[in-house]
Design a protein around this motif. Structure first.
Motif, PDB file in Angstrom:
ATOM      1  N   LEU A   8     -11.863  52.703  56.999  1.00  0.00           N
ATOM      2  CA  LEU A   8     -12.914  51.718  57.262  1.00  0.00           C
ATOM      3  C   LEU A   8     -12.794  50.515  56.318  1.00  0.00           C
ATOM      4  O   LEU A   8     -12.988  49.369  56.741  1.00  0.00           O
ATOM      5  CB  LEU A   8     -14.298  52.364  57.144  1.00  0.00           C
ATOM      6  CG  LEU A   8     -14.656  53.324  58.279  1.00  0.00           C
ATOM      7  CD1 LEU A   8     -15.900  54.129  57.933  1.00  0.00           C
ATOM      8  CD2 LEU A   8     -14.843  52.563  59.579  1.00  0.00           C
ATOM      9  N   GLN A   9     -12.457  50.756  55.075  1.00  0.00           N
ATOM     10  CA  GLN A   9     -12.261  49.646  54.133  1.00  0.00           C
ATOM     11  C   GLN A   9     -11.070  48.785  54.551  1.00  0.00           C
ATOM     12  O   GLN A   9     -11.122  47.554  54.479  1.00  0.00           O
ATOM     13  CB  GLN A   9     -12.062  50.185  52.713  1.00  0.00           C
ATOM     14  CG  GLN A   9     -13.330  50.758  52.129  1.00  0.00           C
ATOM     15  CD  GLN A   9     -13.091  51.534  50.841  1.00  0.00           C
ATOM     16  OE1 GLN A   9     -11.967  51.922  50.526  1.00  0.00           O
ATOM     17  NE2 GLN A   9     -14.156  51.770  50.088  1.00  0.00           N
ATOM     18  N   LEU A  15     -10.213  42.606  59.457  1.00  0.00           N
ATOM     19  CA  LEU A  15     -11.137  41.742  60.194  1.00  0.00           C
ATOM     20  C   LEU A  15     -11.363  40.438  59.425  1.00  0.00           C
ATOM     21  O   LEU A  15     -11.318  39.354  60.001  1.00  0.00           O
ATOM     22  CB  LEU A  15     -12.479  42.438  60.433  1.00  0.00           C
ATOM     23  CG  LEU A  15     -12.502  43.586  61.426  1.00  0.00           C
ATOM     24  CD1 LEU A  15     -13.904  44.189  61.488  1.00  0.00           C
ATOM     25  CD2 LEU A  15     -12.046  43.153  62.811  1.00  0.00           C
ATOM     26  N   ASN A  16     -11.601  40.551  58.137  1.00  0.00           N
ATOM     27  CA  ASN A  16     -11.843  39.371  57.307  1.00  0.00           C
ATOM     28  C   ASN A  16     -10.594  38.494  57.177  1.00  0.00           C
ATOM     29  O   ASN A  16     -10.698  37.297  56.951  1.00  0.00           O
ATOM     30  CB  ASN A  16     -12.367  39.771  55.932  1.00  0.00           C
ATOM     31  CG  ASN A  16     -13.774  40.336  56.005  1.00  0.00           C
ATOM     32  OD1 ASN A  16     -14.529  40.043  56.924  1.00  0.00           O
ATOM     33  ND2 ASN A  16     -14.128  41.162  55.045  1.00  0.00           N
ATOM     34  N   ALA A  17      -9.416  39.088  57.349  1.00  0.00           N
ATOM     35  CA  ALA A  17      -8.161  38.338  57.287  1.00  0.00           C
ATOM     36  C   ALA A  17      -7.728  37.811  58.663  1.00  0.00           C
ATOM     37  O   ALA A  17      -6.701  37.140  58.766  1.00  0.00           O
ATOM     38  CB  ALA A  17      -7.057  39.212  56.699  1.00  0.00           C
ATOM     39  N   SER A  18      -8.487  38.138  59.704  1.00  0.00           N
ATOM     40  CA  SER A  18      -8.151  37.733  61.081  1.00  0.00           C
ATOM     41  C   SER A  18      -6.746  38.175  61.474  1.00  0.00           C
ATOM     42  O   SER A  18      -6.004  37.449  62.127  1.00  0.00           O
ATOM     43  CB  SER A  18      -8.283  36.216  61.246  1.00  0.00           C
ATOM     44  OG  SER A  18      -9.604  35.811  61.022  1.00  0.00           O
ATOM     45  N   VAL A  58     -17.246  40.007  56.567  1.00  0.00           N
ATOM     46  CA  VAL A  58     -18.221  41.090  56.714  1.00  0.00           C
ATOM     47  C   VAL A  58     -17.941  42.216  55.728  1.00  0.00           C
ATOM     48  O   VAL A  58     -16.825  42.370  55.238  1.00  0.00           O
ATOM     49  CB  VAL A  58     -18.236  41.653  58.159  1.00  0.00           C
ATOM     50  CG1 VAL A  58     -18.695  40.604  59.152  1.00  0.00           C
ATOM     51  CG2 VAL A  58     -16.890  42.208  58.551  1.00  0.00           C
ATOM     52  N   LYS A  59     -18.968  43.003  55.498  1.00  0.00           N
ATOM     53  CA  LYS A  59     -18.893  44.171  54.629  1.00  0.00           C
ATOM     54  C   LYS A  59     -19.523  45.336  55.371  1.00  0.00           C
ATOM     55  O   LYS A  59     -20.635  45.226  55.884  1.00  0.00           O
ATOM     56  CB  LYS A  59     -19.651  43.894  53.324  1.00  0.00           C
ATOM     57  CG  LYS A  59     -19.731  45.062  52.389  1.00  0.00           C
ATOM     58  CD  LYS A  59     -18.477  45.152  51.549  1.00  0.00           C
ATOM     59  CE  LYS A  59     -18.631  46.261  50.516  1.00  0.00           C
ATOM     60  NZ  LYS A  59     -17.484  47.114  50.445  1.00  0.00           N
ATOM     61  N   PHE A  60     -18.783  46.446  55.470  1.00  0.00           N
ATOM     62  CA  PHE A  60     -19.308  47.654  56.099  1.00  0.00           C
ATOM     63  C   PHE A  60     -20.106  48.482  55.096  1.00  0.00           C
ATOM     64  O   PHE A  60     -19.706  48.620  53.940  1.00  0.00           O
ATOM     65  CB  PHE A  60     -18.180  48.546  56.633  1.00  0.00           C
ATOM     66  CG  PHE A  60     -17.480  48.014  57.842  1.00  0.00           C
ATOM     67  CD1 PHE A  60     -18.169  47.795  59.024  1.00  0.00           C
ATOM     68  CD2 PHE A  60     -16.132  47.742  57.813  1.00  0.00           C
ATOM     69  CE1 PHE A  60     -17.523  47.311  60.138  1.00  0.00           C
ATOM     70  CE2 PHE A  60     -15.476  47.260  58.929  1.00  0.00           C
ATOM     71  CZ  PHE A  60     -16.170  47.045  60.100  1.00  0.00           C
ATOM     72  N   THR A  61     -21.196  49.047  55.562  1.00  0.00           N
ATOM     73  CA  THR A  61     -21.943  50.061  54.822  1.00  0.00           C
ATOM     74  C   THR A  61     -21.836  51.346  55.623  1.00  0.00           C
ATOM     75  O   THR A  61     -22.194  51.373  56.808  1.00  0.00           O
ATOM     76  CB  THR A  61     -23.426  49.663  54.663  1.00  0.00           C
ATOM     77  OG1 THR A  61     -23.489  48.426  53.949  1.00  0.00           O
ATOM     78  CG2 THR A  61     -24.205  50.730  53.920  1.00  0.00           C
ATOM     79  N   ILE A  62     -21.317  52.389  55.004  1.00  0.00           N
ATOM     80  CA  ILE A  62     -21.125  53.673  55.693  1.00  0.00           C
ATOM     81  C   ILE A  62     -22.388  54.502  55.515  1.00  0.00           C
ATOM     82  O   ILE A  62     -22.817  54.769  54.398  1.00  0.00           O
ATOM     83  CB  ILE A  62     -19.900  54.408  55.134  1.00  0.00           C
ATOM     84  CG1 ILE A  62     -18.648  53.540  55.309  1.00  0.00           C
ATOM     85  CG2 ILE A  62     -19.733  55.764  55.818  1.00  0.00           C
ATOM     86  CD1 ILE A  62     -17.428  54.046  54.563  1.00  0.00           C
ATOM     87  N   HIS A  63     -22.974  54.910  56.648  1.00  0.00           N
ATOM     88  CA  HIS A  63     -24.203  55.700  56.618  1.00  0.00           C
ATOM     89  C   HIS A  63     -23.950  57.189  56.833  1.00  0.00           C
ATOM     90  O   HIS A  63     -24.715  58.018  56.338  1.00  0.00           O
ATOM     91  CB  HIS A  63     -25.187  55.209  57.683  1.00  0.00           C
ATOM     92  CG  HIS A  63     -25.577  53.780  57.501  1.00  0.00           C
ATOM     93  ND1 HIS A  63     -26.362  53.339  56.465  1.00  0.00           N
ATOM     94  CD2 HIS A  63     -25.247  52.677  58.210  1.00  0.00           C
ATOM     95  CE1 HIS A  63     -26.526  52.035  56.549  1.00  0.00           C
ATOM     96  NE2 HIS A  63     -25.856  51.606  57.598  1.00  0.00           N
ATOM     97  N   GLU A  64     -22.889  57.500  57.571  1.00  0.00           N
ATOM     98  CA  GLU A  64     -22.668  58.898  57.935  1.00  0.00           C
ATOM     99  C   GLU A  64     -21.229  59.074  58.383  1.00  0.00           C
ATOM    100  O   GLU A  64     -20.687  58.228  59.101  1.00  0.00           O
ATOM    101  CB  GLU A  64     -23.625  59.236  59.084  1.00  0.00           C
ATOM    102  CG  GLU A  64     -23.514  60.580  59.694  1.00  0.00           C
ATOM    103  CD  GLU A  64     -24.495  60.771  60.851  1.00  0.00           C
ATOM    104  OE1 GLU A  64     -24.716  61.932  61.194  1.00  0.00           O
ATOM    105  OE2 GLU A  64     -25.019  59.788  61.407  1.00  0.00           O
ATOM    106  N   GLY A  80     -22.725  40.028  57.010  1.00  0.00           N
ATOM    107  CA  GLY A  80     -21.900  38.972  56.436  1.00  0.00           C
ATOM    108  C   GLY A  80     -22.095  37.697  57.218  1.00  0.00           C
ATOM    109  O   GLY A  80     -23.213  37.388  57.654  1.00  0.00           O
ATOM    110  N   THR A  81     -20.984  36.988  57.414  1.00  0.00           N
ATOM    111  CA  THR A  81     -21.062  35.726  58.141  1.00  0.00           C
ATOM    112  C   THR A  81     -19.958  35.650  59.191  1.00  0.00           C
ATOM    113  O   THR A  81     -18.933  36.325  59.096  1.00  0.00           O
ATOM    114  CB  THR A  81     -20.916  34.516  57.203  1.00  0.00           C
ATOM    115  OG1 THR A  81     -19.641  34.576  56.558  1.00  0.00           O
ATOM    116  CG2 THR A  81     -22.038  34.465  56.180  1.00  0.00           C
ATOM    117  N   VAL A  82     -20.198  34.795  60.167  1.00  0.00           N
ATOM    118  CA  VAL A  82     -19.195  34.457  61.172  1.00  0.00           C
ATOM    119  C   VAL A  82     -19.146  32.935  61.252  1.00  0.00           C
ATOM    120  O   VAL A  82     -20.183  32.278  61.308  1.00  0.00           O
ATOM    121  CB  VAL A  82     -19.494  35.095  62.539  1.00  0.00           C
ATOM    122  CG1 VAL A  82     -20.842  34.675  63.091  1.00  0.00           C
ATOM    123  CG2 VAL A  82     -18.393  34.791  63.537  1.00  0.00           C
ATOM    124  N   THR A  83     -17.948  32.398  61.200  1.00  0.00           N
ATOM    125  CA  THR A  83     -17.755  30.960  61.317  1.00  0.00           C
ATOM    126  C   THR A  83     -17.062  30.674  62.646  1.00  0.00           C
ATOM    127  O   THR A  83     -15.992  31.228  62.918  1.00  0.00           O
ATOM    128  CB  THR A  83     -16.904  30.412  60.159  1.00  0.00           C
ATOM    129  OG1 THR A  83     -17.566  30.709  58.927  1.00  0.00           O
ATOM    130  CG2 THR A  83     -16.696  28.912  60.283  1.00  0.00           C
TER     131      THR A  83
END
Length: 122
Positions: A8-9, A15-18, A58-64, A80-83
């Protein structure tokens, strides 16, 4: 489930690096507001189209995370943000996600990925 958290990390980073090719190696996804993508080529083209249109931070938060044999799922949220690249307009971004993993040759891979916005539209 440390390996799933690491995947996931990695996915967050690509994703952030496209990076469409790296994203394809990590997941098959089902984006909202889009038809189902069938086959790796279609998924790759969808990633490319998305990354040509927007830039994510974006940053993921793992809940489960739960494993059941060779399958597992992870429930996350992201923020996070989207441009939008066409006009360089940045807005906040937030989703709820469900990742389904499959163990292949001792390694966990994202088998399917589904997300939906957690923010109201303007």
């Amino acid at each position: 489930m440390k390996q799933i958290q690491q995947v996931l990390q990695q996915y967050e980073q690509v994703l952030n690096a496209s990076d469409a090719n790296a994203a394809l190696e990590l997941s098959i996804f089902m984006p909202q507001f889009a038809p189902a993508q069938v086959g790796r080529d279609a998924v790759l083209e969808t990633y490319k189209q998305i990354f040509q249109t927007i830039q994510l931070q974006v940053k993921f938060t793992i809940h489960e995370v739960e494993a059941i044999g060779e399958l597992a799922y992870a429930r996350t949220s992201s923020s996070g943000t989207v441009t939008v690249l066409a006009d360089n307009k940045t807005t906040s971004e937030g989703n709820n996600e469900m990742f389904i993993f499959k163990e292949e040759n001792g390694n966990w891979k994202i088998h399917r990925y589904l997300f939906a916005s957690s923010q109201a539209s303007n």
